[in-house]
Design a protein around this motif. Sequence first.
Motif, short mmCIF file in Angstrom:
data_model
loop_
_atom_site.label_atom_id
_atom_site.label_comp_id
_atom_site.label_asym_id
_atom_site.label_seq_id
_atom_site.Cartn_x
_atom_site.Cartn_y
_atom_site.Cartn_z
N ASP A 175 0.79 -1.23 0.00
CA ASP A 175 0.00 0.00 0.00
C ASP A 175 0.82 1.29 0.00
N SER A 176 2.10 1.18 -0.30
CA SER A 176 2.91 2.41 -0.42
C SER A 176 2.74 2.96 -1.83
N ASP A 177 1.58 3.51 -2.10
CA ASP A 177 1.27 3.94 -3.46
C ASP A 177 2.27 4.98 -3.96
N LEU A 178 2.55 5.97 -3.13
CA LEU A 178 3.45 7.03 -3.58
C LEU A 178 4.83 6.46 -3.89
N GLU A 181 4.83 4.64 -7.14
CA GLU A 181 4.76 5.56 -8.28
C GLU A 181 6.11 6.24 -8.53
N LEU A 182 6.75 6.70 -7.46
CA LEU A 182 8.04 7.37 -7.63
C LEU A 182 9.07 6.39 -8.17
N GLY A 185 8.52 5.79 -11.74
CA GLY A 185 8.90 6.99 -12.48
C GLY A 185 10.40 7.07 -12.72
N VAL A 186 11.19 6.74 -11.70
CA VAL A 186 12.64 6.75 -11.87
C VAL A 186 13.06 5.69 -12.89
N VAL A 216 17.67 10.94 -6.73
CA VAL A 216 16.38 10.55 -6.14
C VAL A 216 16.37 9.07 -5.78
N ILE A 221 13.50 8.36 -0.49
CA ILE A 221 12.12 8.82 -0.72
C ILE A 221 11.28 7.76 -1.46
N TYR A 224 9.69 5.26 1.05
CA TYR A 224 8.80 5.69 2.14
C TYR A 224 7.77 4.60 2.46
N GLU A 280 3.69 -1.67 -15.33
CA GLU A 280 3.89 -0.24 -15.11
C GLU A 280 5.24 0.26 -15.64
N GLU B 181 7.41 12.51 -14.33
CA GLU B 181 7.01 11.21 -13.76
C GLU B 181 6.67 11.34 -12.28
N THR B 189 -1.46 9.33 -6.82
CA THR B 189 -1.57 8.83 -5.45
C THR B 189 -2.65 9.60 -4.67
N ASN B 209 -0.37 7.84 2.78
CA ASN B 209 -0.04 8.21 1.40
C ASN B 209 -0.24 9.71 1.17
#
Lengths: 356, 356
Positions: A175-178, A181-182, A185-186, A216, A221, A224, A280, B181, B189, B209
């Motif tokens: 459930d660490s959605d952020l 996503e990050l 993205g990287v 990053v 980060i 998290y 993804e 991104e 999120t 989140n």
Amino acid sequence: MLAYGGGSIKKTGLYDTVKEILDAGDFEVVELSGIAPNPRIESVVEGVALCKHHQIDVILAVGGGSVIDCSKAIAAGVYYPGEDLWEMVKTSDHLQKALPLVDILTLSATGSEFDGGGVISNLKTKEKLGGLFTYPTASICDPTYTFSVSSYQSASGAADIMSHIMEGYFSKTKDSDLSDELAQGVLKTVIKNLPIVLKEPDNYSARANLMACASVACSGIPEYGKASTGWPCHAMEHELSAYYDITHGVGLAILTPSWMRYILQKDPSVTWRFVRFAKEVWNLEDQDETKIAYAGIDALEHFFKEAGIPMRLSELGIDDIYFEEMARHANRNGRLSNAFVALNEQDIVEIFKNCL
Amino acid sequence: MLAYGGGSIKKTGLYDTVKEILDAGDFEVVELSGIAPNPRIESVVEGVALCKHHQIDVILAVGGGSVIDCSKAIAAGVYYPGEDLWEMVKTSDHLQKALPLVDILTLSATGSEFDGGGVISNLKTKEKLGGLFTYPTASICDPTYTFSVSSYQSASGAADIMSHIMEGYFSKTKDSDLSDELAQGVLKTVIKNLPIVLKEPDNYSARANLMACASVACSGIPEYGKASTGWPCHAMEHELSAYYDITHGVGLAILTPSWMRYILQKDPSVTWRFVRFAKEVWNLEDQDETKIAYAGIDALEHFFKEAGIPMRLSELGIDDIYFEEMARHANRNGRLSNAFVALNEQDIVEIFKNCL
């Protein structure tokens, strides 16, 4: 103290630029050169002695992660009360003070310019250990300083960046959605920009994206809220580098797909995470979850191959004679028993063998 | 000095918890309470006087962005050599020293826990200005402290988070792949987790989140390498808050879709950026670029509406009598002439009018 590596900054002219600026500023400069990739404890010892002798105020590290890592250990070592700096590396959690460190980054890879950690090697004891020494006071990250980096080093740097992300991404946490996503993205940014860099080494935009990704990726980060994973590929790669002094990112590129296939077979209940990775990050589609999971791993391996990274340990002259010893070291204190998929020493030996 | 707002931390019990810990640690504590949303320069003045009188060593801010922003200005104000603290806010770029600030965050919104900025209001001069005061030494970000936040405040906090991202995302820069991104990742999120929070206020994972999104959104990291945009919606919203003292996130939610439609119509050459927003953030598909661009804006507006945010200024009792004056202020020093799409005062008045 101006710290740098094997002299590539002299070839590129960066050394002269830095010296001119320091001279114009009337700084008194002591040099520490020859810091090696997989920096050695001997360089730390030498640097600490220089700093103490010359009562250094600031360390300026010009180079990649190795130079910065080594300089971090020196910065902390100056205040270390004990005699044995290798002991300091092993017990770095207790460090409280360091000289200010400024760096000029010349390689997009470790993210050392944006974190507090460093990795130091001891070739005598065949150990390569990470410690938390100090954060840079300032990092000068100018992508033009990476234009001259070779294809081989650019690709292995990118593999290092991707590994820093994947070590955290492959976690039990759902459930660490952020963070997910990050992380994605990287990865997508590296996947887009590394091929551009390999074709056009002086493409500012592509070099800049890789440089930002490096910082990053290892910043913590994108992890998290994630359950700790033990960073299994780094644990295994540090053994390869400690025994064979190979390029860190190359070791990671070789180990990662092999580790992925091994754990996916050992514990198919983690398929969901590989499916997400495939969809993804690699834009793959398939009805069959197992198929798409393996396809994502294949895509990663293919990407590294296309980037020119040798993908077998045998290509680096490595055979299996130390694998059991290395596996014991990699799993010291049972650290990989809490990994995304728990690994024991036999598992690690198998993963190494599959990389031959 | 323990700084807090209107007393909600007394209702939730957090005040008692903090006091117990401070008592157990034998800290001498002076309190500054009543810091308002859109914190006033008067609170800064009061806090600085308290700090000086009691020779305060550390400020502990317990609350949301307003309490933390105000505490940052106080921390810097203690060392400000001049008499006029409003002058300090206006010229904060020159500040060099501040008291250490620790905060306990109770609202996921401004990201003040993870940056150096703060926004202070002067109701007498009808100004609301941002300054760079100091970074927190440490921020305690525990999602459980946000369980009691109302739906209205949760939604407007989320709008603030999204705005921090969108202000940078809508930029002329086309090649900041990593920033794009990361920005999209934060938006997705929030879009996933705000509706969960509104249904289940004590859903740890969704609250966590949002809390992480708030910190990352205003950290500057999702804007790496982007051309400056002037943050037009913030510039316009600060006028609404300065004149009408409305909730910051609500003002942003109302202004943003209106601003988007206005600039897209004024300069269709920026359609590409709206297409990306629609596709990557809202998963929309359409052959027609203009259609999909507007559909993305509609999706954003719909999202805010569904979250219960009043989407017309008239619902907040605002009419058009100050619009021209506000537009002049919003564009002081021509700051929005370098925006993603340049705005003049007439443009701003039109955008305000479209929000009525």
